[in-house]
Design a protein around this motif. Structure first.
Motif, PDB file in Angstrom:
ATOM      1  N   GLU A  51       0.799  -1.236   0.000  1.00 26.63           N
ATOM      2  CA  GLU A  51       0.000   0.000   0.000  1.00 26.63           C
ATOM      3  C   GLU A  51       0.831   1.286   0.000  1.00 26.63           C
ATOM      4  O   GLU A  51       0.518   2.195  -0.765  1.00 26.63           O
ATOM      5  CB  GLU A  51      -0.968  -0.010   1.189  1.00 26.63           C
ATOM      6  N   PRO A  52       1.880   1.406   0.783  1.00 30.84           N
ATOM      7  CA  PRO A  52       2.606   2.683   0.790  1.00 30.84           C
ATOM      8  C   PRO A  52       3.194   3.060  -0.570  1.00 30.84           C
ATOM      9  O   PRO A  52       3.436   4.223  -0.832  1.00 30.84           O
ATOM     10  CB  PRO A  52       3.730   2.473   1.802  1.00 30.84           C
ATOM     11  N   HIS A  53       3.411   2.077  -1.427  1.00 28.15           N
ATOM     12  CA  HIS A  53       4.041   2.339  -2.722  1.00 28.15           C
ATOM     13  C   HIS A  53       3.028   2.585  -3.845  1.00 28.15           C
ATOM     14  O   HIS A  53       3.407   3.011  -4.926  1.00 28.15           O
ATOM     15  CB  HIS A  53       4.937   1.161  -3.129  1.00 28.15           C
ATOM     16  N   ARG A  54       1.779   2.314  -3.615  1.00 26.43           N
ATOM     17  CA  ARG A  54       0.790   2.373  -4.704  1.00 26.43           C
ATOM     18  C   ARG A  54       0.653   3.759  -5.323  1.00 26.43           C
ATOM     19  O   ARG A  54       0.499   3.874  -6.527  1.00 26.43           O
ATOM     20  CB  ARG A  54      -0.558   1.858  -4.224  1.00 26.43           C
ATOM     21  N   ARG A  55       0.716   4.803  -4.518  1.00 24.51           N
ATOM     22  CA  ARG A  55       0.593   6.162  -5.079  1.00 24.51           C
ATOM     23  C   ARG A  55       1.735   6.476  -6.042  1.00 24.51           C
ATOM     24  O   ARG A  55       1.526   7.086  -7.076  1.00 24.51           O
ATOM     25  CB  ARG A  55       0.554   7.203  -3.965  1.00 24.51           C
ATOM     26  N   VAL A  56       2.930   6.059  -5.666  1.00 23.53           N
ATOM     27  CA  VAL A  56       4.093   6.304  -6.527  1.00 23.53           C
ATOM     28  C   VAL A  56       3.941   5.537  -7.836  1.00 23.53           C
ATOM     29  O   VAL A  56       4.188   6.072  -8.916  1.00 23.53           O
ATOM     30  CB  VAL A  56       5.402   5.908  -5.809  1.00 23.53           C
ATOM     31  N   PHE A  57       3.489   4.281  -7.753  1.00 27.27           N
ATOM     32  CA  PHE A  57       3.311   3.486  -8.961  1.00 27.27           C
ATOM     33  C   PHE A  57       2.149   4.006  -9.803  1.00 27.27           C
ATOM     34  O   PHE A  57       2.187   3.923 -11.027  1.00 27.27           O
ATOM     35  CB  PHE A  57       3.159   2.000  -8.634  1.00 27.27           C
ATOM     36  N   ALA A  58       1.150   4.571  -9.168  1.00 25.50           N
ATOM     37  CA  ALA A  58       0.050   5.185  -9.922  1.00 25.50           C
ATOM     38  C   ALA A  58       0.573   6.391 -10.713  1.00 25.50           C
ATOM     39  O   ALA A  58       0.190   6.594 -11.873  1.00 25.50           O
ATOM     40  CB  ALA A  58      -1.074   5.604  -8.986  1.00 25.50           C
ATOM     41  N   ALA A  59       1.475   7.153 -10.113  1.00 25.84           N
ATOM     42  CA  ALA A  59       2.079   8.291 -10.817  1.00 25.84           C
ATOM     43  C   ALA A  59       2.952   7.814 -11.973  1.00 25.84           C
ATOM     44  O   ALA A  59       2.928   8.397 -13.071  1.00 25.84           O
ATOM     45  CB  ALA A  59       2.889   9.144  -9.844  1.00 25.84           C
TER      46      ALA A  59
END
Length: 114
Positions: A51-59
């Motif tokens: 979960e903590p990495h999902r925003r970065v991967f979404a970007a």
């Protein structure tokens, strides 16, 4: 593309979320020249990273869907750093994330030669 999509769906079905080996193998595929492959890989990352990495991967996914090679290359160092950090957070066999990605890259090159 249908075959690639099916292969990625199979990969997602049989891997554990956050598995560093799977993440490293996917990281190597982000170096592929085909934008469809890059986008599919980032779609897969979004489904298996913590979960903590999902925003970065979404970007990163948004960046890939722009299909702008110059922009992608300008961000390649940051992208590689995120990938290595993601693998490092799930360290395996006392290896750093950078080492895991490098090992996967070497294995992919060997398989191409054989």
């Amino acid at each position: 593309d249908t075959t690639r999509t099916a292969a990625f769906q199979a990969l997602l079905a049989c891997t554990n979320p956050g598995d560093p080996r799977t993440l490293a193998q996917l990281a190597v595929l982000l170096e592929h020249r085909d934008w469809n492959v890059r986008c599919l890989v980032l779609d897969a990352f979004l489904r298996i990273v913590a979960e903590p990495h999902r925003r970065v991967f979404a970007a990163m996914r948004k960046l890939a869907y722009e299909r702008d090679e110059v922009l992608w290359q300008e961000n390649s160092t940051a992208i590689q750093g995120v990938l290595e950090h993601c693998c490092d957070c799930q360290s395996l066999e006392s290896m750093s994330g950078k080492d895991i990605v490098r090992l996967s890259r070497c294995q992919a090159l060997i398989e191409q030669v054989i």
